[in-house]
Structures are given as structure tokens and as C-alpha cells.
Motif scaffolding. Structure first.
Motif, PDB file in Angstrom:
ATOM      1  N   SER A 153       0.820  -1.211   0.000  1.00  0.00           N
ATOM      2  CA  SER A 153       0.000   0.000   0.000  1.00  0.00           C
ATOM      3  C   SER A 153       0.858   1.266   0.000  1.00  0.00           C
ATOM      4  O   SER A 153       0.418   2.306  -0.496  1.00  0.00           O
ATOM      5  CB  SER A 153      -0.960  -0.003   1.202  1.00  0.00           C
ATOM      6  OG  SER A 153      -0.238   0.001   2.416  1.00  0.00           O
ATOM      7  N   SER A 168      -8.061  -2.429  -4.639  1.00  0.00           N
ATOM      8  CA  SER A 168      -7.959  -1.079  -4.067  1.00  0.00           C
ATOM      9  C   SER A 168      -8.831  -0.075  -4.815  1.00  0.00           C
ATOM     10  O   SER A 168      -9.005   1.054  -4.366  1.00  0.00           O
ATOM     11  CB  SER A 168      -6.500  -0.603  -4.078  1.00  0.00           C
ATOM     12  OG  SER A 168      -6.023  -0.541  -5.404  1.00  0.00           O
ATOM     13  N   MET A 185      -5.802   1.653   3.273  1.00  0.00           N
ATOM     14  CA  MET A 185      -5.763   0.742   2.132  1.00  0.00           C
ATOM     15  C   MET A 185      -5.071  -0.582   2.460  1.00  0.00           C
ATOM     16  O   MET A 185      -5.500  -1.642   1.995  1.00  0.00           O
ATOM     17  CB  MET A 185      -5.073   1.426   0.947  1.00  0.00           C
ATOM     18  CG  MET A 185      -5.216   0.677  -0.339  1.00  0.00           C
ATOM     19  SD  MET A 185      -6.956   0.344  -0.752  1.00  0.00           S
ATOM     20  CE  MET A 185      -7.459   1.944  -1.387  1.00  0.00           C
ATOM     21  N   HIS A 215      -7.475  -2.791   4.160  1.00  0.00           N
ATOM     22  CA  HIS A 215      -8.468  -3.238   3.174  1.00  0.00           C
ATOM     23  C   HIS A 215      -7.913  -4.377   2.316  1.00  0.00           C
ATOM     24  O   HIS A 215      -8.618  -5.352   2.029  1.00  0.00           O
ATOM     25  CB  HIS A 215      -8.881  -2.050   2.292  1.00  0.00           C
ATOM     26  CG  HIS A 215      -9.773  -2.442   1.156  1.00  0.00           C
ATOM     27  ND1 HIS A 215     -11.079  -2.846   1.350  1.00  0.00           N
ATOM     28  CD2 HIS A 215      -9.550  -2.527  -0.175  1.00  0.00           C
ATOM     29  CE1 HIS A 215     -11.618  -3.147   0.176  1.00  0.00           C
ATOM     30  NE2 HIS A 215     -10.713  -2.967  -0.765  1.00  0.00           N
ATOM     31  N   LEU A 216      -6.653  -4.270   1.909  1.00  0.00           N
ATOM     32  CA  LEU A 216      -6.035  -5.344   1.112  1.00  0.00           C
ATOM     33  C   LEU A 216      -6.001  -6.637   1.913  1.00  0.00           C
ATOM     34  O   LEU A 216      -6.306  -7.712   1.396  1.00  0.00           O
ATOM     35  CB  LEU A 216      -4.612  -4.945   0.685  1.00  0.00           C
ATOM     36  CG  LEU A 216      -4.479  -3.784  -0.310  1.00  0.00           C
ATOM     37  CD1 LEU A 216      -3.012  -3.441  -0.540  1.00  0.00           C
ATOM     38  CD2 LEU A 216      -5.152  -4.111  -1.641  1.00  0.00           C
TER      39      LEU A 216
END
Lengths: 108, 150
Positions: free
Chosen positions: A53, A89, B102, B105-106
Motif C-alpha cells: 500500500s 484497491s 488501504m 483493506h487489502l
């Protein structure tokens, strides 16, 4: 990481791993290019094995800066499992993803 | 491992070794590496108020077609199941939440089960990932995220 310029587009080919160290190097390079006034960036990820990320955050940074300057950011050559990261994403909707560099050059 | 170590460089070879021993696919190996990197980087970056060295214990096992990952740390309490999801449907420029969500979330998308407990001053995170016989992940990543399992 290799930098080149084709048809007015700056191409950054990133190999190996965008782990913490790789991402830091990429961030410094991207910021330097933006500082120098580049407005079209293509990230060639055909040699990229890993992104997390933090790596994605650098792409978003480039997108946000260049959007203000009416610039363009695109990505090409991502492997299947890295493409999934873009899909999960939601970034596949933000960045044009091209199969290879030639496709990006004609599509950007 | 400890919070003083380079997360990716410590995690990646261990996952690669585990994946080679059990015939996991490159995609499954990537999912496991990414999730461990995201979670442990979060612990190291945000979990400690002091500058001491802290242990972060990671265990990966394979049982009945699933990979189980256990992460135990003495960082500040953090339950990723309660973390707000990123604003995927909001245009980038209009997002109000920091982009930091993020990574979580991944993880939620790539794992099939997540369980969090806080015990004796420690965070204990259990992750489950189902794999097919060919070593590939059993299910495509979803945008719905993981579920709690017992």
C-alpha cells in the motif's frame, strides 16, 4: 529503476520489490520529476515482483499532483497478481493500465 | 522478529520458504507476504509509544487446505476488524479519510478469515487463507473483506 523519455512521456521502469526501501527510492524519484516539471509519467511495472500500500500511495501522489497540472499518469506491464491489488484497491479505475509499453505509448 | 527489524526483508524469505515447502502458488505467496508486510508494518509504525525493542511473534501453519497465520505483539490495542473501510467509491480528491486504510483493506480482501483478540496486554491476530490443491488461493479476492471465524 530506470528512467527514460519517449514521445514526451517520462517512463519509470521499476524492477524487483517496492518494499519500504524501494518505495522510498521511488518517492524521491517521482518528487524530483514532478519538481522538474514533468507532466506525463508512465510506470513500467513489467519487472516488478512486489508492491504494497505504500507503493500504491506514491502512484496516488503522482496522480494528485499531476491532475492539478493537467498531466497524465499511466501504468503498464503489471503481472496478474499485482493487477489484483489495483482492482481490490479500486485504483484500476483511476489509473489507465496498459498491457505493455507500446500500448501505453499509443494510448496515453 | 522485533519492531527494530526491516519488516519486508524479515518476512519475505520466511514466507517464500514456507510456500516452497508446501507448494503454494506465486499468487498465494504474494497474498501472504503482502498481508504480513502490511500488518507488521502497521504495528511497527503506529503501535509503540516508547523506543524500546518489542517482540512480534509470527507463526504460519498449513492445516486442512488452509494457511493459518498468527501474529502476537505487545503494541497498543488495535482491532483491524473495527477499522473503517477506505472510501473506494469516492473520487480520490474528495476522500476525507487518510489513505492509510488501504493496507488493511487489502488484508481483509485477501484473507478468508480474520479473528482478533486482546489477551494479557497482547494483540493476537489469527488469519486464515484457503488454498486449492494446486497451491492457488481458493477464492478470488473480494471487495467485501474478511469474516470473523471461531
Amino acid at each position: 529503476m530506470t528512467e527514460s523519455k519517449e514521445n514526451g512521456i517520462t517512463v519509470l521502469a521499476v524492477d524487483g520489490n517496492l518494499d519500504a526501501e524501494g518505495t522510498q527510492a521511488l518517492e524521491e524519484k517521482v518528487l524530483a520529476l514532478l519538481e522538474a516539471g514533468e507532466t506525463s509519467l508512465l510506470f513500467d511495472f513489467s519487472g516488478l515482483d512486489y508492491i504494497n500500500s505504500s507503493g500504491l500511495r506514491i502512484l496516488v501522489l503522482a496522480y494528485q499532483r499531476l491532475k492539478k497540472a493537467s498531466g497524465r499518469v499511466a501504468i503498464c506491464g503489471v503481472r496478474d497478481y499485482i493487477q489484483e491489488v489495483f482492482e481490490v484497491s479500486g485504483y484500476d479505475k483511476i489509473f489507465p493500465l496498459f498491457r505493455d509499453r507500446a500500448g501505453a505509448m499509443s494510448g496515453m | 522478529m522485533t519492531n527494530r527489524m526491516n519488516c519486508f526483508k524479515r518476512v519475505q524469505p520466511e514466507v517464500e520458504r514456507f510456500a516452497a515447502a508446501h507448494g503454494l502458488s506465486p499468487r498465494c505467496t504474494f497474498h501472504l507476504t503482502l498481508c504480513l508486510d502490511e500488518l507488521i508494518t502497521n504495528i511497527i509504525s503506529y503501535g509503540y509509544a516508547d523506543f524500546d525493542e518489542h517482540p512480534i511473534d509470527v507463526t504460519i501453519t498449513l492445516d486442512k487446505g488452509c494457511v493459518f497465520v498468527r501474529i502476537e505483539d505487545d503494541a497498543a490495542p488495535f482491532n483491524l476488524l473495527e477499522a473503517p473501510p477506505p472510501e473506494l467509491e469516492v473520487p480520490l480528491d474528495e476522500r476525507t479519510r487518510p489513505i492509510g486504510g488501504m493496507g488493511i483493506h487489502l488484508v481483509k480482501s485477501m484473507m478468508d478469515g480474520i479473528q482478533y483478540t486482546r489477551e494479557n496486554g497482547k494483540n493476537i491476530l489469527l488469519l486464515r487463507k484457503c488454498i486449492c490443491d494446486d497451491g492457488a488461493p481458493a477464492e478470488p479476492p473480494s471487495q467485501q473483506g474478511g469474516t470473523t471465524w471461531q
